[in-house]
Design a protein around this motif. Structure first.
Motif, PDB file in Angstrom:
ATOM      1  N   GLU A   1     -29.572  23.828 -14.418  1.00  0.00           N
ATOM      2  CA  GLU A   1     -29.370  23.668 -12.805  1.00  0.00           C
ATOM      3  C   GLU A   1     -27.711  24.412 -13.051  1.00  0.00           C
ATOM      4  O   GLU A   1     -27.432  25.288 -12.590  1.00  0.00           O
ATOM      5  N   ARG A   2     -27.793  23.692 -14.333  1.00  0.00           N
ATOM      6  CA  ARG A   2     -25.893  24.632 -14.814  1.00  0.00           C
ATOM      7  C   ARG A   2     -25.348  25.845 -14.997  1.00  0.00           C
ATOM      8  O   ARG A   2     -24.743  26.933 -14.832  1.00  0.00           O
ATOM      9  N   ILE A   3     -26.924  26.454 -15.741  1.00  0.00           N
ATOM     10  CA  ILE A   3     -27.284  27.484 -16.380  1.00  0.00           C
ATOM     11  C   ILE A   3     -26.661  28.912 -15.171  1.00  0.00           C
ATOM     12  O   ILE A   3     -26.489  29.813 -15.126  1.00  0.00           O
ATOM     13  N   ALA A   4     -27.463  28.384 -14.425  1.00  0.00           N
ATOM     14  CA  ALA A   4     -28.282  28.532 -12.824  1.00  0.00           C
ATOM     15  C   ALA A   4     -26.930  29.147 -12.637  1.00  0.00           C
ATOM     16  O   ALA A   4     -26.636  29.928 -11.059  1.00  0.00           O
ATOM     17  N   MET A   5     -25.748  27.547 -12.121  1.00  0.00           N
ATOM     18  CA  MET A   5     -24.506  28.447 -11.564  1.00  0.00           C
ATOM     19  C   MET A   5     -24.292  29.396 -11.971  1.00  0.00           C
ATOM     20  O   MET A   5     -23.259  29.653 -11.379  1.00  0.00           O
ATOM     21  N   VAL A   6     -24.063  29.684 -13.354  1.00  0.00           N
ATOM     22  CA  VAL A   6     -23.157  30.386 -13.797  1.00  0.00           C
ATOM     23  C   VAL A   6     -23.722  31.199 -14.107  1.00  0.00           C
ATOM     24  O   VAL A   6     -22.823  32.438 -14.707  1.00  0.00           O
TER      25      VAL A   6
ATOM     26  N   GLY B   1     -26.427  17.704 -13.409  1.00  0.00           N
ATOM     27  CA  GLY B   1     -27.244  18.766 -13.041  1.00  0.00           C
ATOM     28  C   GLY B   1     -27.774  18.592 -14.887  1.00  0.00           C
ATOM     29  O   GLY B   1     -27.657  18.466 -15.789  1.00  0.00           O
ATOM     30  N   THR B   2     -29.094  19.306 -14.495  1.00  0.00           N
ATOM     31  CA  THR B   2     -29.785  19.894 -15.892  1.00  0.00           C
ATOM     32  C   THR B   2     -29.361  20.608 -16.309  1.00  0.00           C
ATOM     33  O   THR B   2     -27.671  21.405 -15.934  1.00  0.00           O
ATOM     34  N   ALA B   3     -29.196  21.126 -18.013  1.00  0.00           N
ATOM     35  CA  ALA B   3     -28.729  22.646 -18.236  1.00  0.00           C
ATOM     36  C   ALA B   3     -29.115  23.882 -17.757  1.00  0.00           C
ATOM     37  O   ALA B   3     -28.747  24.563 -17.247  1.00  0.00           O
TER      38      ALA B   3
END
Length: 62
Positions: free
Chosen positions: A25-30, A21-23
């Motif tokens: 998207e990954r930030i949104a996960m954590v 995923g994009t950066a």
């Protein structure tokens, strides 16, 4: 405690925990986990809005 530093790339077969995923998207996960950890501290308020008196906006001259 093992304090060995290891560099792992996306192409590395040992990197089975890589999340695609994009950066953003990954930030949104954590982000929810980060908010939860910060909420455990009395020093910080995770719900506090951006403090406007600290920032400075500089506009580019055209």
């Amino acid at each position: 405690m093992d304090k060995t530093i290891t560099v792992i790339n996306k192409k590395d077969s040992r990197n089975s925990g890589y999340v695609p995923g994009t950066a953003a998207e990954r930030i949104a996960m954590v982000w929810p986990l980060t908010c939860e950890v910060v909420s455990l501290s009395k020093k910080y308020d995770v719900e506090q809005p951006l403090q406007r008196h600290i920032i400075n906006i500089v506009r580019k001259k055209s």
